[in-house]
Write an enzyme that holds these catalytic residues in place. Sequence first.
Site, PDB file in Angstrom:
ATOM      1  N   HIS A  60       0.858  -1.189   0.000  1.00 10.63           N
ATOM      2  CA  HIS A  60       0.000   0.000   0.000  1.00 10.63           C
ATOM      3  C   HIS A  60       0.892   1.235   0.000  1.00 10.63           C
ATOM      4  CE1 HIS A  60      -2.229   3.193   2.351  1.00 10.63           C
ATOM      5  NE2 HIS A  60      -3.097   2.948   1.385  1.00 10.63           N
ATOM      6  N   HIS A  68       1.353  11.051  -2.200  1.00  7.37           N
ATOM      7  CA  HIS A  68       0.153  10.806  -1.413  1.00  7.37           C
ATOM      8  C   HIS A  68      -0.607  12.119  -1.347  1.00  7.37           C
ATOM      9  CE1 HIS A  68      -1.746   8.990   2.473  1.00  7.37           C
ATOM     10  NE2 HIS A  68      -2.482   8.809   1.403  1.00  7.37           N
TER      11      HIS A  68
END
Length: 573
Positions: free
Chosen positions: A121, A167
């Site tokens: 992830h 992100h």
Amino acid sequence: MSRQSFKVCFCFRRIFKLSVLEPPEDVKILFNQYSQNGTMSLDNLRGFLVEFQGEYSATRDDAQAIFNSLKHLNIFSRRGLHLEAFFRYLLGDLNGPLSPSRAVHHDMTQPLAHYFLYTGHNSYLTGNQLSSKSSVQPIIKALRRGVRVIELDLWPGSKKDEVEVRHGGTLTNPVDLLQCLNAIKDNAFQASEYPVVITFEDHLPANLQDQVAEMVTKTFGDMLYRPETDQLREFPSPESLKKKVMISTKPPKEYLETRSSRFTKRSKISSKKEQWNGETASKSDNETRDKDEVDEGESLQEEDEETTVPEYRHLISINAGKPKGALKNWLSIDENKVRRLSLSEQELENATRRHGADIVRFTQRNLLRVYPKGTRITSSNYNPFVGWAHGAQMVAFNMQGYGKYLWVMQGMFKANGGCGYVKKPDFLLSNEVFDPSVRLPVKKILKVKIYMGEGWDLDFRRTHFDMYSPPDFFVKVGIAGVPADKAMHKTKAIEDDWQPVWNEKFEFELTVPELAVLRITVLEYDTSGKHDFGGQTCLPISELRTGIRAIPLHDRRGDKYKNTKLLVQFELN
């Protein structure tokens, strides 16, 4: 017996005797049983391997390899093994808890949905989810560990004409997409030749998706798997996808609309389109959506003939989606196509309460990806067995984190030669749907005897655990698995000893051994209750070798210590 001193104050030192590591009584008894006149011959050793260690296919050549591994030691005798040499073999690298060959032995010819995949992830982050740096190094490290699914978040760069990986909505800095793709290309198949899946979380406009398509195509070339159709009826097998890279994402709505409108302007079939619009006005939303997808596929196919820019949509070999509306509708089985569904850990837990059976059925043909909830800012992880017990193939973890759940994940994927693919148990693929919430009868009983440990004095500083004395080690041993199989026991603490001897035995009842992982953690006792970490390992019980075994220990990140290990006996009935 040597001595070790610890300074307590300016004028006082505590002196401790360091004991010599001796074979446990069980080892002495076994040696006497399988030796003659104090010497264990080649045939004696083979008998021990077959009869006690459970290595039923062991040959004289295997016994000879053990002899050869000990020849450099002064304790080795040409006539055979004396007790000390036999003891060193038991603590050696050839006597690990899993097969030393590390060969792939699961059936790899089934559809991709029949396997658990080692899944990362936010694979580019070096630390926490809020402010850490982005880099190719975590990607490289994950691939070299055997991780098979890499996640990249795609965003427009500051100039809006380039693609970067970051992100979104956080203080994390970006890393160049092309660097990430090249890192994947160079490291994808070092640890395993089975396919690597790249999941894109895509936040790009159409022009930048064209850039991505071109980058991906040029970087991977023939390594890239391109399906013959946009909608696969069944996923191909890992065996057929060896040394292939697959792309999994869902084209954003803006992309579909932009592409459709661009094609419409160039085409000369406006009247037909108006006619189609009239015909579909009375159709349901679902039918209209299906028609849009067909029309989009046709327009993209014609555009391919007019331009050299690779089409983004045609890169996607695993179509992904996120549920909107009733989850039960998303979990419905479509015999004509397979897809990937993504749920957060929290969404999955909620869904299992009402739709557990539907999830298991869905994962028999389709892929389910589970990812950490957004509040895991420190890159912590969650219990993977909730996903695995419901057939979820891609239980995505923060590989840059650490903790017991990451250790369990690493232990699970030591199975099947560490290739990153573990075949799901048959009960998750059968017509009789498995329900992990129902307690099943005990299937196996695992007995674990912790004998002793060594190597801390070589891998740690003398005062690492205690400034004033040698460490006081104890062992926690337990099971991670379905709720009915979870258990944890611990040994007593052995005071002031770098080479502790416990000789303690524990028993575990297993209802679903196929989904169970053995957890072993060594801690150094502290009266405050904040015990120091002394090593850990996790092992898949489905592949555990019985008998007396040397268990290498690992650090918090999962890297193996050079010398630290335990001597443990396993019985599985």
